[in-house]
Design an enzyme around this catalytic site. Structure first.
Site, PDB file in Angstrom:
ATOM      1  CG  ASP A  94      74.876  67.527  57.109  1.00 23.00           C
ATOM      2  OD1 ASP A  94      75.681  67.437  58.061  1.00 23.00           O
ATOM      3  OD2 ASP A  94      74.176  66.568  56.732  1.00 23.00           O
ATOM      4  CG  HIS A  95      74.529  67.817  61.508  1.00 22.97           C
ATOM      5  ND1 HIS A  95      74.429  67.101  60.352  1.00 22.97           N
ATOM      6  CD2 HIS A  95      73.661  67.242  62.375  1.00 22.97           C
ATOM      7  CE1 HIS A  95      73.540  66.119  60.507  1.00 22.97           C
ATOM      8  NE2 HIS A  95      73.057  66.194  61.729  1.00 22.97           N
ATOM      9  CG  ASP A 159      72.178  61.530  60.821  1.00 19.07           C
ATOM     10  OD1 ASP A 159      72.622  62.589  61.275  1.00 19.07           O
ATOM     11  OD2 ASP A 159      70.957  61.319  60.668  1.00 19.07           O
ATOM     12  NE  ARG A 447      65.156  62.114  65.924  1.00 16.94           N
ATOM     13  CZ  ARG A 447      66.288  61.542  65.548  1.00 16.94           C
ATOM     14  NH1 ARG A 447      67.402  62.239  65.576  1.00 16.94           N
ATOM     15  NH2 ARG A 447      66.313  60.277  65.223  1.00 16.94           N
ATOM     16  CB  SER A 641      70.653  61.753  67.801  1.00 21.69           C
ATOM     17  OG  SER A 641      72.022  61.676  67.572  1.00 21.69           O
ATOM     18  NE  ARG A 643      72.809  63.994  69.062  1.00 16.84           N
ATOM     19  CZ  ARG A 643      71.818  64.870  69.222  1.00 16.84           C
ATOM     20  NH1 ARG A 643      71.657  65.483  70.371  1.00 16.84           N
ATOM     21  NH2 ARG A 643      70.994  65.150  68.241  1.00 16.84           N
TER      22      ARG A 643
HETATM   23  C1  MIC Z   1      69.664  64.407  64.578  1.00 13.78           C
HETATM   24  O1  MIC Z   1      68.809  64.543  63.722  1.00 13.78           O
HETATM   25  O2  MIC Z   1      69.408  64.326  65.788  1.00 13.78           O
HETATM   26  C2  MIC Z   1      71.104  64.318  64.147  1.00 13.78           C
HETATM   27  C3  MIC Z   1      71.789  65.539  64.624  1.00 13.78           C
HETATM   28  O3  MIC Z   1      71.194  64.292  62.748  1.00 13.78           O
HETATM   29  C4  MIC Z   1      71.709  63.055  64.746  1.00 13.78           C
HETATM   30  C5  MIC Z   1      73.149  62.907  64.562  1.00 13.78           C
HETATM   31  C6  MIC Z   1      73.969  63.725  65.488  1.00 13.78           C
HETATM   32  O4  MIC Z   1      73.589  63.969  66.618  1.00 13.78           O
HETATM   33  O5  MIC Z   1      75.058  64.108  65.060  1.00 13.78           O
HETATM   34  C7  MIC Z   1      71.047  61.756  64.295  1.00 13.78           C
HETATM   35  O6  MIC Z   1      69.911  61.766  63.924  1.00 13.78           O
HETATM   36  O7  MIC Z   1      71.673  60.696  64.385  1.00 13.78           O
HETATM   37 FE1  SF4 Z   2      70.166  67.066  59.803  1.00 11.65          FE
HETATM   38 FE2  SF4 Z   2      69.372  65.190  61.556  1.00 11.65          FE
HETATM   39 FE3  SF4 Z   2      67.806  67.271  60.959  1.00 11.65          FE
HETATM   40 FE4  SF4 Z   2      68.229  65.414  59.176  1.00 11.65          FE
HETATM   41  S1  SF4 Z   2      67.203  65.154  61.121  1.00 11.65           S
HETATM   42  S2  SF4 Z   2      68.276  67.608  58.812  1.00 11.65           S
HETATM   43  S3  SF4 Z   2      70.350  64.857  59.538  1.00 11.65           S
HETATM   44  S4  SF4 Z   2      69.789  67.341  61.993  1.00 11.65           S
END
Ligand code: MIC
Ligand code: SF4
Length: 752
Positions: A94-95, A159, A447, A641, A643
């Site tokens: 999805d990312h 995540d 976010r 995140s 990550r």
């Molecule tokens: C996000 O919303 O910041 C992400 C991208 O979904 C991350 C995960 C990632 O960095 O791969 C998260 O929320 O953990």
């Molecule tokens: Fe994707 Fe993270 Fe955004 Fe949710 S918050 S849509 S998991 S990048």
């Protein structure tokens, strides 16, 4: 799990375990405690655990990963030498899908550009028996809610928004990839027993208000650190008025408060959602034990005696919120916004309105957005902003299309993007918004850190409910309040929007269930091929063990000022393509962090040359010269995140220690797991003592153990020295990870 027998067995054992826990603890239990104690890794070790203090090993029922975290997690799992995942697991693509022209074209492009990564993830999934959800199938958390979330179950996901499943009464926790690997390897998964914050909801949401406003309000009152190491457990008679997907929105954004998880009790709305998504067997089995799928009655009667803290929210008194810019806790009610725009000088014109993300992309959310669009069409109001929609899943999209919702959105000028994260994670080819041009966008995301959506630090992202985002798209004015302000209709007369409403579940059931999912048994014959010359994937090599010596005179890599989220440490957007290649992605190390001495980003002093250059280059120089380096930062370091790249990159580039005022939970664990020393100032003011050309020693490492502070020595360039204490939260096992060089090294020694 969806057959009646399997679900029945799960609940029988759950009920047995919760009653034993109640007996051993000798008191009534909150819902979170029931799930936690029912999922102990070692049931023989059941005893009362001290919340906020004791580390406990748990055995979650399932794990989930998305493509941007799954690559590194599965590269690590491959080193474990196992044949299959010990628990149910799923991978969601999805990312990596960039939003530009619309769903079909964007998906086609993503399939080409990410082919190598998708092929890798699909073959690893087949090899180890992991469900693989193809690109376009949907966003991890929406897909989990529709298919796998299960009341009183426990899951971990790589995540941070994994707690979304709490909307369906599951205890779901966001973790780093290495933590997911522990669970997949059948090991206990360690967590500090969370504190419990009870949130009592009373009343009913008023016109224009939605579940999103509950959590936007809470973010405003509790702040981005307010939920750290705690579970937010919702209860009260206001709960029943919020749909299952609305509850998921609230749980999802608990992550923005730093909460370990968030959870709602099981009730009729949960059951209806389970039925609508093809899981009646789970609903019927859950019905039979419904009393155990909520806090005990005594807890509800006297919550203050059982939660560490209780927060009261009267839903009837809430107003719609617009939170932002740059932080999800910067809360403004819609009626305060006009004044805030004038006071703060926010760009007034709303240029783009985006509905989607894992937070708000359910059938109900699209229905609410469409309800505003429909009215606008009827009243002849034209959109002033671009409208982009990312549906949460193929199931949501297909159903919404069948029911005419998509058509209404398209008629109002909305472009339907892929069922994916897209602009939420910087996968947005926005076109025309270059440089640092100040501008405003409205999103239903979670976010809004600087640069997150389009890379422009001056894009002001205000987070709101889907219906509010849509209303703002038609006014084009950040100061607009649809509750009180008219707009101009087709004949030039003043018209008002009526408060929108929509069905939470489709009358005719969902279409397209399971589309895009490949489930397979583990197959040891599947070959996983990684091209050694690939710039997207690289095998993970173990980090070196600690050499047993204190850290002596490490040059300061950066002293970061202000907010330093994982987006600042390891930027997403264009860098997502390197998530499977540690060496390449390390080029983005701390590029968003603000240098406390100069106010610049991605420019730090290299003590070896006297030059100022990129953080990753300086880190590499210090690593190659021998000692490595140290990072210093302020509060809630690593917020956001999950990550683990934000911990692996500094480790790879020789950062030995990170010294901060406070950490966000997931990131602190990620640092510990990857062998970077994660320590905090015993006295926060000592942060001010750090100078740009300091060399910093950390002493007492051979005694790294709970309750033993370390000593930090500053060697200033003028020959003077200062020292002060540094605290930490290492327990015995975590100290062993540090000594071994990483948790992975430890695991290799212990188990395989
Ligand atoms: C996000 O919303 O910041 C992400 C991208 O979904 C991350 C995960 C990632 O960095 O791969 C998260 O929320 O953990
Ligand atoms: Fe994707 Fe993270 Fe955004 Fe949710 S918050 S849509 S998991 S990048």
């Amino acid at each position: 799990m969806y057959d009646f027998e399997a679900a029945g067995k799960f609940y029988a054992s759950y009920v047995e375990r919760t009653s034993i826990a109640r007996r051993v603890l000798g008191r009534p239990l909150t819902f979170s405690e029931k799930i936690l104690y029912a999922h102990l890794y070692d049931h023989g070790a059941l005893r009362p655990m001290v919340r906020g203090r004791d580390y406990v090993e748990f055995a979650p029922d399932r794990v989930a990963m998305q493509d941007a975290t799954a690559q590194m997690a599965l590269l690590q799992f491959m080193n474990a030498g196992l044949d299959r995942s010990a628990v149910a697991a799923s991978v969601h693509c999805d990312h990596l899908i960039e939003a530009r022209d619309g769903a079909a074209a964007d998906l086609g492009r993503a399939m080409e550009t990410n082919r190598e990564v998708y092929d890798f993830l699909q073959s690893v999934s087949r090899r180890y028996g992991i469900a693989f959800w193809k690109p376009g199938a949907g966003i991890i958390h929406q897909v989990i809610l529709e298919n796998y979330a299960m009341p009183a179950g426990m899951m971990t996901g790589a995540d941070s928004h994994t707690p979304n499943a709490g909307g369906l009464a599951m205890l779901a926790i966001g973790v780093g990839g290495a933590d997911v690997v522990d669970v997949m390897a059948g090991m206990g998964w360690e967590l500090r027993m969370p504190e419990l914050i009870g949130v009592r909801l009373t009343g009913r949401l008023g016109a224009w208000c939605s579940a999103k406003d509950v959590i936007l309000y809470l973010a405003g009152t509790m702040g981005v650190k307010g939920g750290t190491n705690a579970i937010l457990e919702y209860f009260g008679d206001g709960v029943s008025s919020i749909s299952a997907t609305g509850r998921a929105t609230i749980c999802n954004m608990g992550a923005e408060l730093g909460a370990t998880s968030s959870i709602f009790p099981y009730d009729e709305a949960t059951a209806r959602y389970l039925e609508a998504t093809g899981r009646s067997a789970v609903a019927r089995s859950a019905d039979a034990v419904a009393a155990e799928l909520a806090a005990d009655r005594e807890v509800l009667r006297r919550p203050a005696d059982h939660f560490d803290r209780v927060v009261e929210i009267d839903l009837s008194s809430l107003e719609p919120y617009l939170n932002g810019p740059f932080s999800p806790d910067a809360a403004h009610t819609v009626s305060q916004m006009k004044a805030a725009v004038a006071r703060e000088g926010y760009p007034r014109e709303v240029e783009t309105a985006l509905v989607g993300s894992c937070t708000d992309s359910s059938y109900e959310d699209l229905g609410l957005a469409a309800a505003v669009a429909r009215q606008a069409m009827e009243k002849g109001i034209k959109p002033c902003a671009k409208i982009l929609i990312n549906p949460g899943s193929s199931q949501v999209l297909e159903t919404a299309r069948r029911d005419g919702i998509i058509e209404e959105l398209e008629q109002a000028g909305a472009v339907i993007m892929a069922n994916a994260c897209g602009p939420c994670i910087g996968q947005w080819d926005r076109g025309g918004v270059h440089g640092n041009r100040p501008n405003t966008i409205l999103t239903s995301f979670n976010r809004n850190f600087a640069k997150r959506n389009d890379g422009n630090p001056c894009t002001h992202n205000f987070v709101a409910s889907p219906q509010m985002v849509m209303a703002m798209a038609f006014s084009g004015d950040l100061g607009f309040n649809p509750l009180t302000d008219p707009l101009r209709g087709s004949d030039g007369e003043s018209v008002m929007f009526d408060p929108p409403s929509a069905r939470d579940l489709p009358e005719g059931g969902f279409s397209g269930r399971g589309d895009g999912c490949i489930e397979s048994e583990a197959d040891p014959l599947v070959k996983i091929i990684i091209d050694p010359h690939s710039d997207r994937l690289q095998l993970v090599k173990p980090f070196e063990a600690w050499d047993g010596r204190d850290f002596e005179r490490l040059p300061l890599l950066i002293k970061a000022a202000g907010k330093c989220t994982t987006d600042h440490i390891s930027m997403a957007g264009p860098w997502l393509k390197y998530r499977g290649h540690l060496e390449n992605i390390s080029g983005n190390l701390l590029m968003g962090a603000t240098n406390a001495f100069t106010g610049d980003t991605n420019s730090v002093l290299n003590l070896l040359t006297g030059d100022r250059t990129r953080v990753s280059i300086v880190a590499r120089a210090y690593r190659d010269a021998g000692p490595g380096s140290i990072v210093v930062a302020g509060e809630n370091y690593g917020e956001g995140s999950s990550r683990e790249h934000a911990a692996m990159e500094p480790r790879f580039l020789g950062v030995r220690a990170v010294l901060v005022k406070s950490f966000a939970r997931i990131h602190e664990t990620n640092l510990k797991k990857q062998g970077v020393l994660a320590i905090t100032f015993a006295y926060k003011d000592d942060y001010d003592r750090i100078r740009e050309d300091d060399r910093i020693s950390v002493k007492g490492l051979d005694g790294l153990a709970a309750g033993h502070d370390l000593v930090v020595e500053l060697h200033h360039s003028d020959g003077t020295q200062e020292s002060f204490g540094a605290a930490h939260t290492y327990n015995e096992l975590q100290a062993a990870w540090f000594r071994a060089g990483s948790a992975l090294n430890c695991r290799t020694h212990r188990v395989f």
